[in-house]
Design an enzyme around this catalytic site. Sequence first.
Site, PDB file in Angstrom:
ATOM      1  N   TYR A 167     -11.871  12.306   5.424  1.00  0.00           N
ATOM      2  CA  TYR A 167     -10.693  12.562   6.232  1.00  0.00           C
ATOM      3  C   TYR A 167     -10.764  13.944   6.880  1.00  0.00           C
ATOM      4  CZ  TYR A 167      -8.216   8.585   4.104  1.00  0.00           C
ATOM      5  OH  TYR A 167      -7.811   7.347   3.679  1.00  0.00           O
ATOM      6  N   HIS A 210     -13.902   3.834  -1.487  1.00  0.00           N
ATOM      7  CA  HIS A 210     -13.169   3.652  -0.227  1.00  0.00           C
ATOM      8  C   HIS A 210     -13.331   2.249   0.349  1.00  0.00           C
ATOM      9  CE1 HIS A 210     -11.567   6.494   3.109  1.00  0.00           C
ATOM     10  NE2 HIS A 210     -10.892   5.374   3.076  1.00  0.00           N
ATOM     11  N   SER A 262      -0.474   3.326   5.424  1.00  0.00           N
ATOM     12  CA  SER A 262       0.193   2.914   6.671  1.00  0.00           C
ATOM     13  C   SER A 262       1.426   2.050   6.382  1.00  0.00           C
ATOM     14  CB  SER A 262      -0.773   2.159   7.586  1.00  0.00           C
ATOM     15  OG  SER A 262      -1.829   2.976   8.008  1.00  0.00           O
ATOM     16  N   LEU A 288       4.322   2.429   7.253  1.00  0.00           N
ATOM     17  CA  LEU A 288       5.235   2.403   8.403  1.00  0.00           C
ATOM     18  C   LEU A 288       4.535   1.879   9.654  1.00  0.00           C
ATOM     19  CD1 LEU A 288       7.113   5.771   7.792  1.00  0.00           C
ATOM     20  CD2 LEU A 288       7.859   3.448   7.222  1.00  0.00           C
ATOM     21  N   GLY A 289       3.507   1.055   9.437  1.00  0.00           N
ATOM     22  CA  GLY A 289       2.832   0.434  10.571  1.00  0.00           C
ATOM     23  C   GLY A 289       2.255   1.433  11.555  1.00  0.00           C
ATOM     24  N   ARG A 290       1.660   2.512  11.007  1.00  0.00           N
ATOM     25  CA  ARG A 290       1.106   3.592  11.837  1.00  0.00           C
ATOM     26  C   ARG A 290       2.159   4.158  12.796  1.00  0.00           C
ATOM     27  NH1 ARG A 290      -2.983   0.039  10.838  1.00  0.00           N
ATOM     28  NH2 ARG A 290      -4.793   0.988   9.835  1.00  0.00           N
ATOM     29  N   GLY A 291       3.382   4.223  12.291  1.00  0.00           N
ATOM     30  CA  GLY A 291       4.469   4.842  13.054  1.00  0.00           C
ATOM     31  C   GLY A 291       5.320   3.872  13.837  1.00  0.00           C
ATOM     32  N   PHE A 292       4.829   2.645  14.041  1.00  0.00           N
ATOM     33  CA  PHE A 292       5.591   1.688  14.843  1.00  0.00           C
ATOM     34  C   PHE A 292       6.944   1.383  14.210  1.00  0.00           C
ATOM     35  CE2 PHE A 292       3.741  -1.252  18.253  1.00  0.00           C
ATOM     36  CZ  PHE A 292       4.943  -1.298  18.946  1.00  0.00           C
TER      37      PHE A 292
END
Length: 317
Positions: free
Chosen positions: A50, A120, A199, A201-205
């Site tokens: 990362y 990973h 994710s 939150l749906g990558r912010g969506f």
Amino acid sequence: MQQRKLGNEGLEVSAIGLGTMMMPDNDESVHTIQGALDMGVTMLDTADLYGTEYLLGRFGGNEKLVGRALKGRRYKAVIATKFGITHGQGPKGDPAYIKKSVDASLYSLGLDYIDLYYQHRPDPNTPIEETVGTMADLVKQGKIRYIGLSEAPADIIRRAHAVHPITAVETEYSLWSRELEDEILPLLKELRVGLVPYSPLGRGFLTGQIKKFEDLPEDDYRRYYPRFQGENFAKNVEVVSLIERMASQKGCTPAQLSLAWLLAQGEQIVPIPGTKRLDRLQENLGALQVKLTAQDLEEIERISPKGVAAGNRFGAF
């Protein structure tokens, strides 16, 4: 801070963690990580590859950022990191690679041990029994405390757990991505293995903050994801608007509603929403105060059933 248990080996963490994957290497990120720890968030998630722009091919550095933020606060933190995604060589999990990777991560983080160490991605060229056997040796050596897997299929999880107890599996899970409900989630409940959704939150969506494609900066990696493109974007915005409406009725934000739904799916689920901003972190933690009734869960199922998101999770880079 509410606590939850991951796995059956004694690991207890805050009910919501913090994903650090996309944090830039700056003072604000350090401030956010330290603020999270001071607010009782114990679960910090990173990986050896990362960094601010790892999806664009610039790898690493995030562990060092987390290590700097831990100065004087190590006792507050449960550190999860990962090995196994390499520079163009595919996933790896052979013993020599694992031993090299754990020492590198300990050095980058500035730690004597890692709390939760994930593979990973499964290595198709190394039996999972060999990989987990090597990780079990690291537990005996005191370099790691607990073993995890990331994005592993059900058969791999079961085989791995037969070698050494798996404490947690990290994979994508949200109102947007519910594929694991068919096989993975029932298996984890059977084996008493924790689930750490990334994710969430749906990558912010699912925050409701993205209304049009142009809201994404030109260098934003999400522009390459199918769910953020063309007709998919338009369809997905319509679904998010329904989530926003319900959140408003519940007196919370869409992000809080989405996280509260995740938390309601099982006692061993600990989502790790990522953010670089302290105010967003505080908003996410507010999900712990959102109580969903059986009727609420039925309504969420109606407006956002499994498979509702238009487009695949990942695109071609």
